[in-house]
Design a protein around this motif. Sequence first.
Motif, PDB file in Angstrom:
ATOM      1  N   ILE A 197       6.195  -3.570   3.979  1.00  0.00           N
ATOM      2  CA  ILE A 197       5.887  -2.409   3.987  1.00  0.00           C
ATOM      3  C   ILE A 197       6.159  -1.162   2.742  1.00  0.00           C
ATOM      4  CG2 ILE A 197       6.188   0.277   5.330  1.00  0.00           C
ATOM      5  CD1 ILE A 197       6.535  -1.383   7.670  1.00  0.00           C
ATOM      6  N   ALA A 198       7.351  -1.165   2.581  1.00  0.00           N
ATOM      7  CA  ALA A 198       8.206  -0.131   0.894  1.00  0.00           C
ATOM      8  C   ALA A 198       6.427  -0.925  -0.495  1.00  0.00           C
ATOM      9  CB  ALA A 198       8.615  -0.893   0.590  1.00  0.00           C
ATOM     10  N   LYS A 199       5.858  -1.510  -0.244  1.00  0.00           N
ATOM     11  CA  LYS A 199       4.834  -1.575  -1.516  1.00  0.00           C
ATOM     12  C   LYS A 199       3.645  -0.638  -0.085  1.00  0.00           C
ATOM     13  CE  LYS A 199       6.604  -6.021  -4.336  1.00  0.00           C
ATOM     14  NZ  LYS A 199       6.567  -4.727  -5.450  1.00  0.00           N
ATOM     15  N   VAL A 200       3.240  -1.242   0.358  1.00  0.00           N
ATOM     16  CA  VAL A 200       2.780  -0.463   1.302  1.00  0.00           C
ATOM     17  C   VAL A 200       3.011   1.267   1.161  1.00  0.00           C
ATOM     18  CG1 VAL A 200       1.049   0.115   3.373  1.00  0.00           C
ATOM     19  CG2 VAL A 200       1.423  -2.032   2.895  1.00  0.00           C
ATOM     20  N   ALA A 201       3.855   1.376   1.089  1.00  0.00           N
ATOM     21  CA  ALA A 201       4.310   3.037   0.920  1.00  0.00           C
ATOM     22  C   ALA A 201       4.298   3.407  -0.453  1.00  0.00           C
ATOM     23  CB  ALA A 201       5.998   2.638   1.217  1.00  0.00           C
ATOM     24  N   THR A 202       4.640   2.268  -1.307  1.00  0.00           N
ATOM     25  CA  THR A 202       3.998   3.100  -3.426  1.00  0.00           C
ATOM     26  C   THR A 202       2.765   2.955  -3.546  1.00  0.00           C
ATOM     27  OG1 THR A 202       4.640   0.706  -3.847  1.00  0.00           O
ATOM     28  CG2 THR A 202       6.758   2.142  -3.586  1.00  0.00           C
ATOM     29  N   LEU A 206      -0.261  -2.949   5.492  1.00  0.00           N
ATOM     30  CA  LEU A 206      -0.015  -3.682   6.045  1.00  0.00           C
ATOM     31  C   LEU A 206      -0.965  -4.788   7.323  1.00  0.00           C
ATOM     32  CD1 LEU A 206       3.549  -5.124   7.101  1.00  0.00           C
ATOM     33  CD2 LEU A 206       2.359  -3.401   8.960  1.00  0.00           C
ATOM     34  N   ASN A 207       0.069  -6.263   6.941  1.00  0.00           N
ATOM     35  CA  ASN A 207      -1.266  -7.355   8.192  1.00  0.00           C
ATOM     36  C   ASN A 207      -0.080  -7.384   8.809  1.00  0.00           C
ATOM     37  OD1 ASN A 207      -3.939  -8.160   6.755  1.00  0.00           O
ATOM     38  ND2 ASN A 207      -1.727  -8.641   5.076  1.00  0.00           N
ATOM     39  N   VAL A 208      -0.214  -6.898  10.879  1.00  0.00           N
ATOM     40  CA  VAL A 208       0.819  -6.970  11.048  1.00  0.00           C
ATOM     41  C   VAL A 208       0.953  -7.883  12.466  1.00  0.00           C
ATOM     42  CG1 VAL A 208       0.401  -5.972  13.950  1.00  0.00           C
ATOM     43  CG2 VAL A 208       0.571  -4.379  11.867  1.00  0.00           C
ATOM     44  N   PHE A 209       1.407  -8.965  11.551  1.00  0.00           N
ATOM     45  CA  PHE A 209       1.423 -10.459  12.369  1.00  0.00           C
ATOM     46  C   PHE A 209       1.613 -10.958  13.387  1.00  0.00           C
ATOM     47  CE2 PHE A 209       0.494 -11.712   8.161  1.00  0.00           C
ATOM     48  CZ  PHE A 209       1.592 -12.305   7.703  1.00  0.00           C
ATOM     49  N   GLY A 210       0.372 -10.323  14.545  1.00  0.00           N
ATOM     50  CA  GLY A 210       0.104 -10.248  15.951  1.00  0.00           C
ATOM     51  C   GLY A 210       0.197  -9.769  17.064  1.00  0.00           C
ATOM     52  N   ALA A 240       9.734   8.595   7.042  1.00  0.00           N
ATOM     53  CA  ALA A 240      10.651   8.162   5.818  1.00  0.00           C
ATOM     54  C   ALA A 240       9.722   8.454   4.152  1.00  0.00           C
ATOM     55  CB  ALA A 240      11.209   6.681   5.397  1.00  0.00           C
ATOM     56  N   CYS A 241       8.583   8.316   4.288  1.00  0.00           N
ATOM     57  CA  CYS A 241       8.013   8.705   3.005  1.00  0.00           C
ATOM     58  C   CYS A 241       7.317   9.207   3.414  1.00  0.00           C
ATOM     59  CB  CYS A 241       7.143   7.178   2.910  1.00  0.00           C
ATOM     60  SG  CYS A 241       5.897   6.672   3.426  1.00  0.00           S
ATOM     61  N   GLY A 242       6.969  10.359   4.639  1.00  0.00           N
ATOM     62  CA  GLY A 242       5.515  11.259   4.708  1.00  0.00           C
ATOM     63  C   GLY A 242       4.861  11.855   4.556  1.00  0.00           C
ATOM     64  N   LYS A 243       4.161  10.100   4.594  1.00  0.00           N
ATOM     65  CA  LYS A 243       2.825  10.261   5.029  1.00  0.00           C
ATOM     66  C   LYS A 243       2.462   8.181   5.645  1.00  0.00           C
ATOM     67  CE  LYS A 243       3.095   7.158   0.719  1.00  0.00           C
ATOM     68  NZ  LYS A 243       2.800   7.219  -0.845  1.00  0.00           N
ATOM     69  N   PRO A 244       1.668   8.926   6.747  1.00  0.00           N
ATOM     70  CA  PRO A 244       1.032   7.827   7.001  1.00  0.00           C
ATOM     71  C   PRO A 244      -0.112   6.230   6.506  1.00  0.00           C
ATOM     72  CG  PRO A 244      -0.886   9.507   6.866  1.00  0.00           C
ATOM     73  CD  PRO A 244       0.338   9.874   6.785  1.00  0.00           C
ATOM     74  N   LEU A 245       0.821   5.160   7.236  1.00  0.00           N
ATOM     75  CA  LEU A 245       0.694   4.235   6.318  1.00  0.00           C
ATOM     76  C   LEU A 245      -0.849   3.344   6.723  1.00  0.00           C
ATOM     77  CD1 LEU A 245       4.139   3.457   5.705  1.00  0.00           C
ATOM     78  CD2 LEU A 245       2.870   3.887   4.288  1.00  0.00           C
ATOM     79  N   PRO A 246      -1.293   2.360   6.305  1.00  0.00           N
ATOM     80  CA  PRO A 246      -2.456   1.533   7.010  1.00  0.00           C
ATOM     81  C   PRO A 246      -1.876   0.593   7.054  1.00  0.00           C
ATOM     82  CG  PRO A 246      -2.948   1.846   4.450  1.00  0.00           C
ATOM     83  CD  PRO A 246      -1.568   2.772   4.684  1.00  0.00           C
ATOM     84  N   TYR A 247      -2.656   0.026   8.189  1.00  0.00           N
ATOM     85  CA  TYR A 247      -2.214  -1.210   8.865  1.00  0.00           C
ATOM     86  C   TYR A 247      -3.205  -1.927   9.381  1.00  0.00           C
ATOM     87  CZ  TYR A 247      -1.680   0.416  13.529  1.00  0.00           C
ATOM     88  OH  TYR A 247      -2.422   1.076  15.020  1.00  0.00           O
TER      89      TYR A 247
END
Length: 335
Positions: free
Chosen positions: A204-209, A215-219, A279-286
């Motif tokens: 997730i941290a590497k998605v945020a940067t 992120l691939n949500v495994f199930g 924490a990062c103040g933005k939506p994160l794609p998954y």
Amino acid sequence: MGQILLTGGAGYIGSHTYVELVAAGHEVVIVDNFSNARRDVIDRLETITDAPVTFHVGDVLDKAFLADVFARHDFDAVIHFAAKKAVGESVEKPLAYFETNCTGFSNLLMAMQDAGVFRVVFSSTATVYGEPVALPYTEDHRIAPVSPYAQSKVICETLLEQLKASDDRWSYGVLRYFNPAGAHDSALIGEDPNDIPNNLMPYIAKVATGELPHLNVFGDDYDTPDGTGVRDYIHVVDLAQGHVQSVGKLLDHDDTHVLNLGTGTGYSVFDMLRSYERACGKPLPYEIAPRRAGDIDCFFADPATARDYLGFEATRSLDDMCQSSWNWVSRLRNS
Ligand code: WQD
């Protein structure tokens, strides 16, 4: 206080434990082969502790190196982190895992015995329990390792049991970690995986940067409140402090113990994702992806034994873990 050797002390949990041991007044020496740690972590540890770091570069598979380290110092105890720890990789490379994790540990114990050092804290894992018979996991839960990684840790725990049965001079602490996460408040040390992370938070941290697209949500069809996997995430600084308490029990009382180090609370993948967005103040794609082989719906610790025996309490929240991780990866990206 004592003189303590940290094998793998430049790694993720080892480096955070180094900081807490120094803060507690111990003299600490690091050995590391830097196969999974950057060399400049030593400089950053010197900044955090405002003192020189004593370290030796080498491998626990090198018996001559270990003998030389023990000849140079008069250790009171050892905390052993140096091991391979990726479940998936262990399935692909079982021999490498048994060599490093089992032969490496056996080499260390022989070097300790030759040097007259008989106290060791061993870095183990909750995956020794395997498929839960009952939750939360207590320390007397059935031991049923599935991966070569988990099996290697069970072998090491058994080695300690049998060593102590043969020679009562030995005392040890086995610490079964749940899911370490987060970073040091200074943002100078944290999880720094060499490649595409296996674990949830560093991914997730590497998605945020922006290093990874989503992120691939495994199930999302597990038997959990929101359908995604639930785990017991524990802040790496809480975990490090648990090691200080464990080695303290050995130094003061030579009292052997086997403990879960977890919070007792489970969080889902979506819980972590939402916390990281705060924490990062933005939506994160998954994207929802197929289940990952070997994953189970849910596991978390019963933390009572560590609380009652060590006085151990994990105090940092999931938001603390995500905020400290975001601060760390943001600094890393800008350094
Ligand atoms: C957590 C949850 C995944 C990545 C492992 C080892 C264990 C210990 C901690 C060493 C699961 C989901 C993950 C991703 C996802 N390591 N996930 N997308 O598997 O519980 O434990 O690390 O001691 O030994 O087994 O941790 O972080 O890999 O997964 O959806 O990209 O996140 O399915 O539910 P795990 P994890």
